[in-house]
Design a protein around this motif. Structure first.
Motif, mmCIF file in Angstrom:
data_model
loop_
_atom_site.group_PDB
_atom_site.id
_atom_site.type_symbol
_atom_site.label_atom_id
_atom_site.label_comp_id
_atom_site.label_asym_id
_atom_site.label_seq_id
_atom_site.Cartn_x
_atom_site.Cartn_y
_atom_site.Cartn_z
ATOM 1 N N VAL A 1 42.795 46.809 40.950
ATOM 2 C CA VAL A 1 42.876 45.543 40.031
ATOM 3 C C VAL A 1 43.188 45.840 38.684
ATOM 4 C CG1 VAL A 1 40.480 46.003 39.547
ATOM 5 C CG2 VAL A 1 41.306 43.523 39.385
ATOM 6 N N LEU A 2 43.005 47.358 38.320
ATOM 7 C CA LEU A 2 43.455 47.783 37.104
ATOM 8 C C LEU A 2 45.206 47.524 37.008
ATOM 9 C CD1 LEU A 2 41.261 50.792 36.671
ATOM 10 C CD2 LEU A 2 40.982 48.486 35.468
ATOM 11 N N GLY A 3 45.844 47.564 37.979
ATOM 12 C CA GLY A 3 47.078 47.160 37.744
ATOM 13 C C GLY A 3 47.598 46.137 36.904
ATOM 14 N N ARG A 4 46.479 45.117 36.661
ATOM 15 C CA ARG A 4 46.616 43.892 36.045
ATOM 16 C C ARG A 4 46.763 44.202 34.426
ATOM 17 N NH1 ARG A 4 42.622 40.785 39.984
ATOM 18 N NH2 ARG A 4 44.089 40.393 41.570
ATOM 19 N N TRP B 1 38.677 37.309 33.165
ATOM 20 C CA TRP B 1 39.524 36.369 34.354
ATOM 21 C C TRP B 1 40.578 36.898 35.071
ATOM 22 C CZ3 TRP B 1 41.930 31.175 32.975
ATOM 23 C CH2 TRP B 1 41.698 30.225 33.847
ATOM 24 N N TRP B 2 41.667 37.573 34.258
ATOM 25 C CA TRP B 2 42.403 38.198 34.873
ATOM 26 C C TRP B 2 42.105 39.201 35.950
ATOM 27 C CZ3 TRP B 2 47.245 37.353 36.146
ATOM 28 C CH2 TRP B 2 48.244 36.744 35.223
ATOM 29 N N PHE B 3 41.296 39.926 35.627
ATOM 30 C CA PHE B 3 40.774 41.056 36.786
ATOM 31 C C PHE B 3 39.881 40.563 37.961
ATOM 32 C CE2 PHE B 3 40.735 44.024 32.674
ATOM 33 C CZ PHE B 3 41.924 44.552 32.790
ATOM 34 N N PHE C 1 48.632 52.338 38.769
ATOM 35 C CA PHE C 1 48.158 51.894 40.009
ATOM 36 C C PHE C 1 48.829 51.111 41.113
ATOM 37 C CE2 PHE C 1 44.303 52.637 37.303
ATOM 38 C CZ PHE C 1 43.837 53.766 37.844
ATOM 39 N N GLU C 2 49.784 50.209 40.343
ATOM 40 C CA GLU C 2 50.428 49.301 41.225
ATOM 41 C C GLU C 2 51.635 49.977 42.350
ATOM 42 O OE1 GLU C 2 52.843 46.606 38.579
ATOM 43 O OE2 GLU C 2 51.324 45.288 38.353
#
Length: 329
Positions: free
Chosen positions: A44-47, A250-252, A33-34
């Motif tokens: 955001v799923l890149g996290r 929280w990360w997402f 994703f990144e």
């Protein structure tokens, strides 16, 4: 080893294969994703990659720490000769593929072709020791941390053992030493106002992140020297998992206030590593009666290779799509 302490099994532990497989899948999904042009809602799923690497760190500390403690129990980890054998085994397992991948990145990097002498620090894992990694083969930041763990942990252990004369205490003090070093390193930096600066200076440097691996080592020490405490941690897994899910959520959400709180910037990865480490006993107790290799077992065995080469695959796919006009690079 104490008489009431069960020995580590020599066969693979299915639960740890599951955890390693999940970690590499998180990294693959996150980096895909990144490195793609997609909507912010999906990006955001890149996290997931951040969580995946954290799992790798604590799992590495747990597994390598377990190996070290078994060697100590066999009286095979108390001299420079002993640890030189340990180094040779680790380097033979990690360096050949790393060097091949490094040469591939010199040729096929996003930023164009490079010369063999352009990045000498990468050949000795000094690309991100206490400073930001160059914009080349950034994936190697975590591998450098792993290699420095292999290099310095045995040395520090031998020193502590000579001081304390007690192997199990030396293991704990060695882990605490690196945790303190990482914490002091993060304390030495002022408040970051930019995520990229914080990410590259704190999350991706050796001196800042060795503590994550040490929490895995400490869990291995608990299993080896206090199995009842290890079982107690396993029983607390529902609580740990709840906090882990909350932290992941929280990360997402982008970690609100991260760029406004030095306390949060200093402690974020410490909390994350501790939660990942506390999940290890549950996965360690997860077994299967299936005699055949499962998806998780195969993926686990391939995880190191997948981690090293997946960015090259993404680059190749993006280049192919760009050539076909279906993807704007």
């Amino acid at each position: 080893m104490k008489a009431n302490t069960p020995p580590f099994k020599t066969n693979r532990i299915y639960g740890l294969d599951v955890l390693r497989a999940l970690a590499i899948l998180f990294v693959l999904i996150g980096h895909s994703f990144e490195h793609s042009t997609i909507s912010p809602e999906i990006a955001v799923l890149g996290r997931l990659a951040i969580l995946g690497v954290e799992i790798f760190f604590v799992l590495s500390g747990f597994l390598i720490g377990s190996i070290i403690m078994q060697l100590i129990d066999k009286n095979q980890f108390h001299s420079f000769h002993d640890i030189s054998i340990f180094w040779k085994r680790r380097w033979l397992r990690t360096l050949p593929l790393y060097l091949v991948t490094l040469l591939a990145f010199l040729r096929f990097d996003y930023h164009g072709r490079h010369e063999l002498t352009d990045f000498p620090s990468y050949f000795v894992f000094l690309q991100n020791f206490a400073y930001k990694i160059p914009e080349f083969f950034e994936l190697s930041w975590s591998l450098a941390i792993e290699e420095h763990f292999y290099l310095w942990f045995p040395v520090a252990f031998v020193v502590w053992e000579k001081i304390t004369k007690r192997a199990h205490l030396a293991i704990i003090l060695t882990a605490i030493t690196f945790i303190v070093v990482a914490y002091i390193f993060r304390l030495s930096h002022p408040l970051f106002s930019d995520w990229n600066e914080y990410n590259r200076t704190i999350r991706m440097t050796v001196l800042s992140r060795l503590d994550s691996i040490m929490f895995g080592v400490l869990i291995a020490a608990i299993k080896f020297y206090s199995h009842s405490a290890f079982i107690w941690i396993r029983r607390c897994t529902p609580i740990t998992a709840t906090f882990f899910v909350l932290l992941s959520s929280w990360w997402f959400a982008g970690i609100p206030q991260l760029m406004h709180s030095q306390l949060l910037q200093i402690n974020l990865y410490t909390f994350q590593a501790i939660l990942c480490a506390l999940l290890l006993p549950w996965f360690d107790g997860l077994h299967t009666t299936n005699k055949k290799e499962t998806f998780f077992t195969i993926t686990s065995k391939l995880s190191y290779s997948l981690y090293l080469v997946h960015i090259l695959v993404i680059i190749a796919v993006n280049n192919a799509l760009g050539y076909l006009g279906t993807f704007e690079q």
